[in-house]
Design a protein around this motif. Structure first.
Motif, PDB file in Angstrom:
ATOM      1  N   SER A  95      40.436  41.342  45.541  1.00  0.00           N
ATOM      2  CA  SER A  95      40.977  42.679  45.845  1.00  0.00           C
ATOM      3  C   SER A  95      41.783  43.238  44.673  1.00  0.00           C
ATOM      4  O   SER A  95      42.217  44.375  44.700  1.00  0.00           O
ATOM      5  CB  SER A  95      41.858  42.619  47.101  1.00  0.00           C
ATOM      6  N   GLY A  97      41.614  44.396  40.982  1.00  0.00           N
ATOM      7  CA  GLY A  97      40.606  44.809  40.008  1.00  0.00           C
ATOM      8  C   GLY A  97      40.808  44.256  38.612  1.00  0.00           C
ATOM      9  O   GLY A  97      39.858  43.873  37.946  1.00  0.00           O
ATOM     10  N   LEU A 100      39.359  40.899  38.007  1.00  0.00           N
ATOM     11  CA  LEU A 100      37.900  40.894  37.906  1.00  0.00           C
ATOM     12  C   LEU A 100      37.431  41.351  36.529  1.00  0.00           C
ATOM     13  O   LEU A 100      36.349  40.977  36.081  1.00  0.00           O
ATOM     14  CB  LEU A 100      37.285  41.770  38.997  1.00  0.00           C
ATOM     15  N   HIS A 119      34.854  44.261  43.451  1.00  0.00           N
ATOM     16  CA  HIS A 119      36.267  44.568  43.699  1.00  0.00           C
ATOM     17  C   HIS A 119      36.375  45.083  45.134  1.00  0.00           C
ATOM     18  O   HIS A 119      36.074  46.247  45.420  1.00  0.00           O
ATOM     19  CB  HIS A 119      36.738  45.629  42.693  1.00  0.00           C
TER      20      HIS A 119
END
Length: 204
Positions: A95, A97, A100, A119
């Motif tokens: 969750s 971003g 990621l 995401h």
């Protein structure tokens, strides 16, 4: 790197190179976006890579399998498992971003073709099923299993359900979860001090 080679030896030259590249890639990205704690980056191979590979030590994933890594953070256990199982597809979800962004950059730097990222919150993954859910200590077992159940295919030709990495005294957490997981002490697989009181927990 030697911590990994102490327990696993059957790697192709490409896999060896990918494992070797993990440290410089994570060091470089960690300077920009902190995904591995400063004190852990020096023991990346033991505390993150080998820890992730405890799942590979207990679960043989068939080629073509689809695995989702819930709350992947900086890419653990998903990235080391994707190197270990090049013919298995890994979908890494978080969750946050910016984490990621690091995962994508590392996967690209390693040339991993079997990793996708998303995401999102796990509850928002719709219309997708996976053979297996993996996770590392992101939430209590009761929540992990609640999130995992809707995502798992009913049957696969390998391990199905949830396999997660957990630490500490899990008695209350397991009791609350209402499931009866199989638990394997990681110390039995990798007898290193770091793995005392750490477990591979599997829910079918």
């Amino acid at each position: 790197m030697e911590q990994v080679l102490k327990y696993f030896s059957d790697f192709t030259p490409r896999q060896l190179e990918q494992f070797r590249l993990l440290e410089p890639l994570y060091r470089e990205w960690n300077e920009k976006i902190n995904v591995v704690s400063r004190k852990d980056i020096d023991s990346l191979y033991e505390k993150h890579v080998l820890h992730s590979l405890a799942i590979a030590a207990v679960a043989d994933l068939p080629d073509g399998y689809q695995v989702v890594d819930l709350g992947t953070g900086g890419g653990f256990p998903g990235i080391p498992l994707a190197i270990f199982f090049p013919e298995v597809k890994f979908h890494l979800v978080d969750s946050i971003g910016k984490k990621l962004k690091v995962v994508e950059a590392v996967a690209e730097g390693l040339g991993l073709q079997n990793v996708t990222v998303q995401h999102t919150r796990v509850e928002d993954i719709k219309n997708r099923k996976f053979d297996l859910v993996v996770s590392r200590a992101v939430a209590p077992l009761i929540d992990l299993w609640r999130w995992s159940k809707p995502l798992v295919k009913k049957a696969g030709n390998g391990p199905t359900g949830l396999i997660c990495l957990k630490g500490g005294d899990l008695a209350a957490e397991i009791s609350e979860s209402g499931v009866r997981p199989k638990m394997l002490p990681i110390y039995k697989i990798f007898p290193e001090e770091f793995f005392q009181e750490k477990y591979v927990v599997a829910v079918q």
